[in-house]
Write a protein that holds these residues in place. Structure first.
Motif, PDB file in Angstrom:
ATOM      1  N   ALA A   7       0.842  -1.195   0.000  1.00 15.35           N
ATOM      2  CA  ALA A   7       0.000   0.000   0.000  1.00 15.35           C
ATOM      3  C   ALA A   7       0.882   1.252   0.000  1.00 15.35           C
ATOM      4  O   ALA A   7       2.033   1.219   0.438  1.00 15.35           O
ATOM      5  N   TRP A   8       0.317   2.340  -0.486  1.00 12.43           N
ATOM      6  CA  TRP A   8       1.069   3.582  -0.600  1.00 12.43           C
ATOM      7  C   TRP A   8       1.724   4.018   0.712  1.00 12.43           C
ATOM      8  O   TRP A   8       2.895   4.414   0.705  1.00 12.43           O
ATOM      9  N   PRO A   9       1.027   3.969   1.860  1.00 17.11           N
ATOM     10  CA  PRO A   9       1.694   4.421   3.090  1.00 17.11           C
ATOM     11  C   PRO A   9       3.017   3.693   3.373  1.00 17.11           C
ATOM     12  O   PRO A   9       3.950   4.292   3.898  1.00 17.11           O
ATOM     13  N   THR A  65      -2.152   9.101  -2.244  1.00 15.43           N
ATOM     14  CA  THR A  65      -2.605   9.292  -0.859  1.00 15.43           C
ATOM     15  C   THR A  65      -4.120   9.395  -0.830  1.00 15.43           C
ATOM     16  O   THR A  65      -4.781   8.761   0.003  1.00 15.43           O
ATOM     17  N   THR A  68      -5.790   5.953  -1.682  1.00 17.87           N
ATOM     18  CA  THR A  68      -5.363   4.798  -0.889  1.00 17.87           C
ATOM     19  C   THR A  68      -4.890   3.691  -1.829  1.00 17.87           C
ATOM     20  O   THR A  68      -5.357   2.553  -1.786  1.00 17.87           O
TER      21      THR A  68
END
Length: 86
Positions: A7-9, A65, A68
């Protein structure tokens, strides 16, 4: 060489150090990674020129962001190659 979903985070720290390379949907992520491992400039340079691969930028980060986003990723040190899930 292994691919994995991320995931991006989880990618943000790699983005902060300028190591995230986005791979367009028209290319196979594993094939691109192999060319990076081989340092095959004759394959990589045309992709860079036509935008099929590019270093992720601030606009990408904002979009990912908000969305998600989730990616397929391969680490080819020092780079993290990513391709957005379809």
């Amino acid at each position: 060489m292994e691919t994995g979903r991320i995931a991006w985070p989880e990618l943000q720290r790699h983005f902060a150090r300028g190591a995230v390379i986005k791979v367009g949907p028209d290319l196979d992520l594993v094939d691109v990674a192999i060319m990076f491992v081989k340092d095959d400039k004759t394959a990589i340079e045309p992709w860079l020129s036509n935008g099929s691969i590019a270093r992720a930028n601030d606009d990408d980060a904002k979009t990912w962001t908000q969305a998600t986003a989730v990616f397929w990723a391969i680490v080819v040190a020092p780079w993290v190659l990513i391709q957005e899930e379809k």
